[in-house]
Design an enzyme around this catalytic site. Sequence first.
Site, PDB file in Angstrom:
ATOM      1  N   LYS A 182       2.114   4.696  12.822  1.00 44.46           N
ATOM      2  CA  LYS A 182       3.119   3.655  12.628  1.00 44.46           C
ATOM      3  C   LYS A 182       3.719   3.196  13.953  1.00 44.46           C
ATOM      4  O   LYS A 182       3.879   4.007  14.882  1.00 44.46           O
ATOM      5  CB  LYS A 182       4.257   4.184  11.729  1.00 44.46           C
ATOM      6  N   ASP A 196     -10.125 -30.216   6.610  1.00 43.11           N
ATOM      7  CA  ASP A 196      -9.449 -29.950   5.339  1.00 43.11           C
ATOM      8  C   ASP A 196      -9.589 -31.116   4.370  1.00 43.11           C
ATOM      9  O   ASP A 196      -9.771 -30.926   3.168  1.00 43.11           O
ATOM     10  CB  ASP A 196      -7.950 -29.690   5.577  1.00 43.11           C
ATOM     11  N   LYS A 237      -2.463  -2.023   9.795  1.00 47.36           N
ATOM     12  CA  LYS A 237      -1.768  -1.543   8.596  1.00 47.36           C
ATOM     13  C   LYS A 237      -0.861  -2.667   8.128  1.00 47.36           C
ATOM     14  O   LYS A 237       0.190  -2.928   8.691  1.00 47.36           O
ATOM     15  CB  LYS A 237      -0.948  -0.292   8.869  1.00 47.36           C
ATOM     16  N   CYS A 269      41.155  -3.559  -9.714  1.00 53.58           N
ATOM     17  CA  CYS A 269      40.556  -4.193  -8.535  1.00 53.58           C
ATOM     18  C   CYS A 269      39.380  -5.089  -8.958  1.00 53.58           C
ATOM     19  O   CYS A 269      38.418  -4.603  -9.557  1.00 53.58           O
ATOM     20  CB  CYS A 269      40.070  -3.107  -7.579  1.00 53.58           C
ATOM     21  N   LYS A 281      -9.626   5.452  10.330  1.00 57.42           N
ATOM     22  CA  LYS A 281     -10.401   6.145   9.309  1.00 57.42           C
ATOM     23  C   LYS A 281     -11.660   6.704   9.950  1.00 57.42           C
ATOM     24  O   LYS A 281     -12.325   5.985  10.710  1.00 57.42           O
ATOM     25  CB  LYS A 281     -10.804   5.170   8.200  1.00 57.42           C
ATOM     26  N   ARG A 323      -1.581  -0.654  -7.480  1.00 62.20           N
ATOM     27  CA  ARG A 323      -1.839   0.765  -7.277  1.00 62.20           C
ATOM     28  C   ARG A 323      -1.049   1.609  -8.273  1.00 62.20           C
ATOM     29  O   ARG A 323      -1.529   2.616  -8.768  1.00 62.20           O
ATOM     30  CB  ARG A 323      -1.454   1.126  -5.848  1.00 62.20           C
TER      31      ARG A 323
HETATM   32  S1  IVH Z   1      -6.467   2.719   3.254  1.00 65.05           S
HETATM   33  C1  IVH Z   1      -7.723   6.111   1.314  1.00 65.05           C
HETATM   34  N1  IVH Z   1      -6.151   0.771   4.973  1.00 65.05           N
HETATM   35  O1  IVH Z   1      -0.930   1.408   3.122  1.00 65.05           O
HETATM   36  C2  IVH Z   1      -6.536   5.469   1.901  1.00 65.05           C
HETATM   37  N2  IVH Z   1      -4.367   1.222   3.486  1.00 65.05           N
HETATM   38  O2  IVH Z   1       0.413   3.972   3.103  1.00 65.05           O
HETATM   39  C3  IVH Z   1      -6.100   4.283   1.136  1.00 65.05           C
HETATM   40  N3  IVH Z   1      -2.465  -0.280   3.717  1.00 65.05           N
HETATM   41  O3  IVH Z   1      -1.478   2.113  -0.266  1.00 65.05           O
HETATM   42  C4  IVH Z   1      -5.453   3.259   1.925  1.00 65.05           C
HETATM   43  N4  IVH Z   1      -3.291  -1.518   5.331  1.00 65.05           N
HETATM   44  O4  IVH Z   1      -1.474  -0.349   0.457  1.00 65.05           O
HETATM   45  C5  IVH Z   1      -5.590   1.467   3.979  1.00 65.05           C
HETATM   46  N5  IVH Z   1      -6.041  -0.939   6.509  1.00 65.05           N
HETATM   47  C6  IVH Z   1      -5.486  -0.261   5.527  1.00 65.05           C
HETATM   48  C7  IVH Z   1      -4.202  -0.564   5.030  1.00 65.05           C
HETATM   49  C8  IVH Z   1      -3.688   0.210   4.008  1.00 65.05           C
HETATM   50  C9  IVH Z   1      -2.260  -1.325   4.526  1.00 65.05           C
HETATM   51  C10 IVH Z   1      -1.504   0.203   2.704  1.00 65.05           C
HETATM   52  C11 IVH Z   1      -2.131   0.469   1.371  1.00 65.05           C
HETATM   53  C12 IVH Z   1      -1.834   1.905   1.066  1.00 65.05           C
HETATM   54  C13 IVH Z   1      -0.703   2.199   1.976  1.00 65.05           C
HETATM   55  C14 IVH Z   1      -0.683   3.665   2.328  1.00 65.05           C
END
Ligand code: IVH
Length: 682
Positions: free
Chosen positions: A318, A37, A119, A436, A294, A140
Amino acid sequence: MSPGGSPSVEARAKQLREQIEYHNYRYYVLDDPEIPDAEFDRLFRELQQLEKAHPDIVTEDSPTQRVGGQPVDRFREVRHAVPMLSLENAFSEEEMAEFDRRVRERLDVETVDYTGETKLDGVSISLLYEHGRLIRGATRGDGTTGEDVTHNVRTVDTIPLRLRGKGFPRLLEVRGEVFMPREGFAELNRKLEAAGSKTFVNPRNAAAGSLRQLDPRLAAERPLAFFGFGIGQVEGESLPERHSEILTALQEWGIRVSPRTRVVRGLDGCRTFYDGLAAERADLPYEIDGVVFKVDRKDQQRQLGFVSRAPRWAIAWKFPAEEAATVLRDVEFQVGRTGALTPVARLEPVFVGGVTVSNATLHNMDEIERKDVRPGDTVIVRRAGDVIPEVVRAVPEKRKRGARRVKLPESCPVCGSEVVRAEGEVVARCSGGLFCPAQRKESLRHFASRRAMDIDGLGTKLIDQLVEQGAGGKRVKNPADLYELTADDLVQLERVGAKSAENLVNALVQSKETTLARFLYALGIREVGEVTAAALAEHFGELERLEDADEEELQSVPDVGPVVARHVHAFFRQTHNREIIQRLLAAGVTWPRPTSGERSGKALAGKTFVLTGALEAFTRDEARERIEALGGKVTGSVSRKTDFVVVGSEAGSKLEKAQALGIQTLDEPAFRELISVHHTRD
Ligand code: IVH
């Protein structure tokens, strides 16, 4: 050294920038730093000094220029060329299996390859790169329109200002999450607490709050980070045909992607990936609330398409809400604005779902009885996402002998008035009304709040002092008392200097120009929220007519049923309330009054408007259309005949002229209010 701009200086600066960018890439993207660093800092300082000595060689995307820009006065709107979608959730293995089954059926295949990703719990962000340069960062928002936060995203050091290498498309929109790692979050809260400021409940709120700073210097102090997880708009070059390959390409161009990203096969692969992350979750340096899967192949994604706002090819599986056991020390009752008593659990502090929880809601007496929780009990506390933590249940096996049930107090813990619980109602209330102090404070807080009278700077601590000790010998009992406070009174409060006293007085003066809908909402009439307040304002047009309305007429207003009508009617029957309203009006609280034309025909009939400056939510033409639809007229210059001047940002001489002529000006919120309250009815 030769003077600024000379090749050697410029060449050295360029070299330093490239080295810094390269080491940033090693550090953030590859997670594999090559130099210590201190060495990195030395390179950075050399560049800073060079640029300081030769200001003409500074480039906008130099790594020293992250906090370059001036504070903005507001956030501009950004329309997303490709909508930013959200994700469908699975809360159990069955729901995940169901998702996989639907995908396979639609694609008519045996197994599907998925990319598994973390996530993250942060804020979704779009980064637009043109010729490899970061030109815009946006939130967004509602998926179609977000806010321009370029000035703040530039300060996030994991977001490159320039893409690396070659081969990236001419226009590339990277999408991902801005988040605050746990450690930075804890540190930030420690600092805020030491400064006597409000702390953030979780890293997600902290990240969102940081991105909403108008001044990039403030955002720069926040420990934000970024992971890319996809793309939006792309022009000029085609990208790989697998999502996982796109992520790899992004990494090569310098975008950091979560290191916990992997291609997995079928539902079994998803399960293994999920279990692995669930086990690792607590040790990660940032919070995740699940795993995203995905469909990896782009052609399959296209085949699956979208439903409303979420793709059919992705899902967020989740993690279950987090729970922890702790001891319930006591149950206290908090008194809200309408006197409602809410039982609050005081707990032995416990770490759950990433935060330390020492208070949790017990909702109401019925809940306490149903769950049979008693002080001294070991209880289970749950925290899901950013919702208020709650006590889920007691652990009866651990109950000590003699533990007593919680009793609803007979008198208000704050003012001692009788507590009443109406037949069939779950909620118990203090009957003290504005006698009150708790109700008084809460109603003042509501009155001053942003969507009500919007008295900037009148926060919780000041209100507490004004109610408890008063200022300048005046104790504040009701909203009308606020407008009698002078700067001399206010400087006597703790932590209020001459400047903030003056600001507060100005804010009070400014708040007087409002709308009838806001005013009605601010009064805090039971059951009258913003929507009902707007409906009442639209129906009656004038306060006097509303004050005199009987319950029957009140019920003819859209959305107003017998209960609301009863509360509104009762409110205006109380002399005390009428007196306060009279005092507020006498103090100068005012709003645009409807003319006779409005009641008969279109709401803005006969009114002349002039527009100046840029509005956030409308183009000029759209604003004009709205005004004309309501019967108003828009002209180009301000004269004595002008009724309203709508003032956007960077308004020019028209505003000055309006002020000189004493013509009413409307800022954007006031204008929006005017046209939304008077929406056309045909
Ligand atoms: S993909 C086409 N990937 O979760 C789908 N979202 O609940 C678009 N998020 O608005 C989202 N980690 O802010 C995607 N690996 C990830 C994610 C992610 C967090 C958030 C994102 C999205 C929200 C949806």
